[in-house]
Design a protein around this motif. Sequence first.
Motif, PDB file in Angstrom:
ATOM      1  N   ARG A  45       3.947   1.407  -1.241  1.00  0.00           N
ATOM      2  CA  ARG A  45       4.695   1.530  -2.435  1.00  0.00           C
ATOM      3  C   ARG A  45       3.865   1.939  -3.463  1.00  0.00           C
ATOM      4  O   ARG A  45       4.099   2.889  -4.544  1.00  0.00           O
ATOM      5  CB  ARG A  45       5.280   0.290  -2.999  1.00  0.00           C
ATOM      6  CG  ARG A  45       6.393  -0.039  -1.970  1.00  0.00           C
ATOM      7  CD  ARG A  45       7.106  -1.442  -2.450  1.00  0.00           C
ATOM      8  NE  ARG A  45       8.171  -1.575  -1.681  1.00  0.00           N
ATOM      9  CZ  ARG A  45       8.512  -2.829  -1.108  1.00  0.00           C
ATOM     10  NH1 ARG A  45       7.497  -3.775  -1.267  1.00  0.00           N
ATOM     11  NH2 ARG A  45       9.353  -3.140  -0.253  1.00  0.00           N
ATOM     12  N   ALA A  46       2.451   1.642  -3.594  1.00  0.00           N
ATOM     13  CA  ALA A  46       1.574   2.250  -4.317  1.00  0.00           C
ATOM     14  C   ALA A  46       1.077   3.651  -4.246  1.00  0.00           C
ATOM     15  O   ALA A  46       0.862   4.232  -5.339  1.00  0.00           O
ATOM     16  CB  ALA A  46       0.238   1.353  -4.132  1.00  0.00           C
TER      17      ALA A  46
ATOM     18  N   ARG B 187       0.832  -1.211  -0.070  1.00  0.00           N
ATOM     19  CA  ARG B 187      -0.059  -0.067   0.130  1.00  0.00           C
ATOM     20  C   ARG B 187       0.825   1.246   0.098  1.00  0.00           C
ATOM     21  O   ARG B 187       0.529   2.472  -0.713  1.00  0.00           O
ATOM     22  CB  ARG B 187      -1.034  -0.029   1.375  1.00  0.00           C
ATOM     23  CG  ARG B 187      -1.916  -0.871   1.064  1.00  0.00           C
ATOM     24  CD  ARG B 187      -3.154  -0.690   2.180  1.00  0.00           C
ATOM     25  NE  ARG B 187      -2.567  -0.856   3.553  1.00  0.00           N
ATOM     26  CZ  ARG B 187      -2.442  -1.659   4.434  1.00  0.00           C
ATOM     27  NH1 ARG B 187      -2.653  -3.164   4.035  1.00  0.00           N
ATOM     28  NH2 ARG B 187      -1.785  -1.619   5.625  1.00  0.00           N
TER      29      ARG B 187
END
Length: 184
Positions: free
Chosen positions: A143-144, A141
Amino acid sequence: MLVSPELADVLSAVVARVRTADGTVPAIPSYDVGERIWNPPIPLLFQYVSGDEHMALTVSFIRKALDETLAVSRLTDTAGAPLRFQPLDFRRIFITDAVLNGLPPHIAQVIASHKDIHTTMGYAAIYPKDAIAAHRAFLARRRALRPAPARGIPRGHAGRVGRVPWPLRAPQTRPRRVRTRLRK
């Protein structure tokens, strides 16, 4: 977020209630009934103001307030008996919720002041594979949310990995020694 939105809402309401005008939670001494000693001043969340002095809520007061709240709510367990919480139950709930929402177990161990990670894992009522899966999901989450890089990672000069191309290298701080071959 490392805790659920519901838990974050409750924690922020508690912190907002005890904050002083400058935005800090006052550090106050508290009495440890089990050890029969006074603890040094720390920022306790369960405190009240009496006149101009901040005082810690006692464990017996917190237990009584929990019992009264649960009696009014009429919540029951699976056997139909009224629910009963102890103050320590909320510590377990917080640690379990935080770990299952991605907090690394070793950080939860520090927060809970456990000497052994296995105590934290048992305390949190979760299995290592669940903790690992939750932490990986948390990292995914995070990294997104980051923007994608414009380019890939630069490779070394002429395809050699680990070596920075010469135009990007830092300048030499001392001159190189020139080696000469001795002639016979």
